[in-house]
Write a protein that holds these residues in place. Structure first.
Motif, PDB file in Angstrom:
ATOM      1  N   CYS A  29     -66.032   4.178 -58.716  1.00 21.72           N
ATOM      2  CA  CYS A  29     -65.856   2.724 -58.850  1.00 21.72           C
ATOM      3  C   CYS A  29     -65.773   2.302 -60.320  1.00 21.72           C
ATOM      4  O   CYS A  29     -66.723   2.507 -61.079  1.00 21.72           O
ATOM      5  CB  CYS A  29     -67.017   1.988 -58.179  1.00 21.72           C
ATOM      6  SG  CYS A  29     -66.861   0.199 -58.365  1.00 21.72           S
ATOM      7  N   PRO A  30     -64.668   1.709 -60.733  1.00 21.64           N
ATOM      8  CA  PRO A  30     -64.514   1.337 -62.146  1.00 21.64           C
ATOM      9  C   PRO A  30     -65.338   0.110 -62.535  1.00 21.64           C
ATOM     10  O   PRO A  30     -65.496  -0.185 -63.719  1.00 21.64           O
ATOM     11  CB  PRO A  30     -63.011   1.041 -62.261  1.00 21.64           C
ATOM     12  CG  PRO A  30     -62.583   0.668 -60.887  1.00 21.64           C
ATOM     13  CD  PRO A  30     -63.477   1.400 -59.939  1.00 21.64           C
ATOM     14  N   ILE A  89     -70.888  -0.078 -56.802  1.00 19.52           N
ATOM     15  CA  ILE A  89     -71.635   0.699 -55.806  1.00 19.52           C
ATOM     16  C   ILE A  89     -72.915   1.211 -56.446  1.00 19.52           C
ATOM     17  O   ILE A  89     -72.888   1.786 -57.534  1.00 19.52           O
ATOM     18  CB  ILE A  89     -70.785   1.871 -55.267  1.00 19.52           C
ATOM     19  CG1 ILE A  89     -69.468   1.324 -54.680  1.00 19.52           C
ATOM     20  CG2 ILE A  89     -71.552   2.654 -54.215  1.00 19.52           C
ATOM     21  CD1 ILE A  89     -68.535   2.387 -54.125  1.00 19.52           C
ATOM     22  N   GLY A 115     -61.891  -4.905 -54.947  1.00 18.47           N
ATOM     23  CA  GLY A 115     -60.970  -4.486 -53.887  1.00 18.47           C
ATOM     24  C   GLY A 115     -59.902  -3.498 -54.299  1.00 18.47           C
ATOM     25  O   GLY A 115     -58.844  -3.417 -53.660  1.00 18.47           O
ATOM     26  N   TYR A 146     -60.377   2.386 -55.013  1.00 22.55           N
ATOM     27  CA  TYR A 146     -60.534   3.729 -55.613  1.00 22.55           C
ATOM     28  C   TYR A 146     -61.607   4.526 -54.859  1.00 22.55           C
ATOM     29  O   TYR A 146     -61.468   5.713 -54.626  1.00 22.55           O
ATOM     30  CB  TYR A 146     -60.938   3.625 -57.085  1.00 22.55           C
ATOM     31  CG  TYR A 146     -59.826   3.267 -58.031  1.00 22.55           C
ATOM     32  CD1 TYR A 146     -58.549   2.942 -57.568  1.00 22.55           C
ATOM     33  CD2 TYR A 146     -60.035   3.250 -59.403  1.00 22.55           C
ATOM     34  CE1 TYR A 146     -57.542   2.607 -58.436  1.00 22.55           C
ATOM     35  CE2 TYR A 146     -59.020   2.919 -60.284  1.00 22.55           C
ATOM     36  CZ  TYR A 146     -57.781   2.588 -59.800  1.00 22.55           C
ATOM     37  OH  TYR A 146     -56.788   2.254 -60.667  1.00 22.55           O
ATOM     38  N   CYS A 147     -62.683   3.842 -54.508  1.00 19.52           N
ATOM     39  CA  CYS A 147     -63.786   4.533 -53.826  1.00 19.52           C
ATOM     40  C   CYS A 147     -63.323   5.099 -52.487  1.00 19.52           C
ATOM     41  O   CYS A 147     -63.713   6.199 -52.089  1.00 19.52           O
ATOM     42  CB  CYS A 147     -64.956   3.578 -53.622  1.00 19.52           C
ATOM     43  SG  CYS A 147     -64.481   2.055 -52.777  1.00 19.52           S
TER      44      CYS A 147
END
Ligand code: SF4
Ligand code: SF4
Length: 176
Positions: A48-49, A53, A70, A73-74
């Motif tokens: 997550c950038p 999380i 949204g 990536y995750c």
């Protein structure tokens, strides 16, 4: 079907073999109920950038909806398909282990709802002491990737079935 935080995989495979005049069954079928495993090494968190999380002290992995942008990536990284994008709220979602219920001393909804008492929850070491440490087997990835906080009592045929061609029979139901 929309967002499904828990999905039940139907796995099947094998074939019948003819021996003399008899047909011997060598077919396998089992189910795996799967949601977020609140992994000890959550690869989704690393991906997550926006640091949306987090893993709480009690081990529960949660998404901060105020930080989630949204980007998904995750979702690409989780090998369990646990992350489910909510197209209406435009955020990523997943099983929270009913964190609010846990705080009130109540069981997660899936555990309470299962009529066959298949699902359990609790301290991972206690669960491992009671049920063993098996947490792989088709269609699960190798444990080493995320160290899932998961213990499975496999169906008696599941370990034998790993050597044959297995498939997911209900792909439509469990797809992301
Ligand atoms: S199962 Fe997937 S979403 Fe859940 S903590 Fe592990 S990597 Fe993250
Ligand atoms: S979708 Fe949200 S939680 Fe997932 S990587 Fe993007 S910002 Fe992070």
């Amino acid at each position: 079907m929309g967002v499904r935080w828990r999905r039940v995989y139907e796995v099947c495979g094998g074939d019948w073999k003819k021996e003399g005049n008899a047909w011997i069954p060598g077919v396998y079928a089992y189910h795996i109920s799967l949601a977020c495993n609140h992994c000890e090494d959550p690869i989704c968190m690393d991906a997550c950038p926006n640091k949306a999380i987090v893993k709480k002290e009690n081990g529960v992995v949660l998404i901060d909806y105020d930080r989630c942008m949204g980007c998904k990536y995750c979702e690409w990284t989780c090998p369990y398909g646990a992350l489910q994008f909510d197209p209406e709220k435009r955020v990523m979602t997943k099983c929270t282990l009913c964190a609010d219920y846990l705080e009130d001393g109540k069981a997660p909804s899936c555990v309470a709802a299962c009529p066959m008492r298949v699902l359990h929850y609790g301290d991972l070491e206690d669960l491992e002491a009671k049920h063993g440490k098996y947490n792989e087997g088709f269609p699960l990835p190798k444990e080493k990737y995320t160290k899932p906080a998961l213990v499975i009592t496999p169906h008696r045929d599941a370990p034998k079935a790993q050597d044959i061609l297995l498939q997911i029979a209900n792909k439509e139901e469990v797809k992301k």
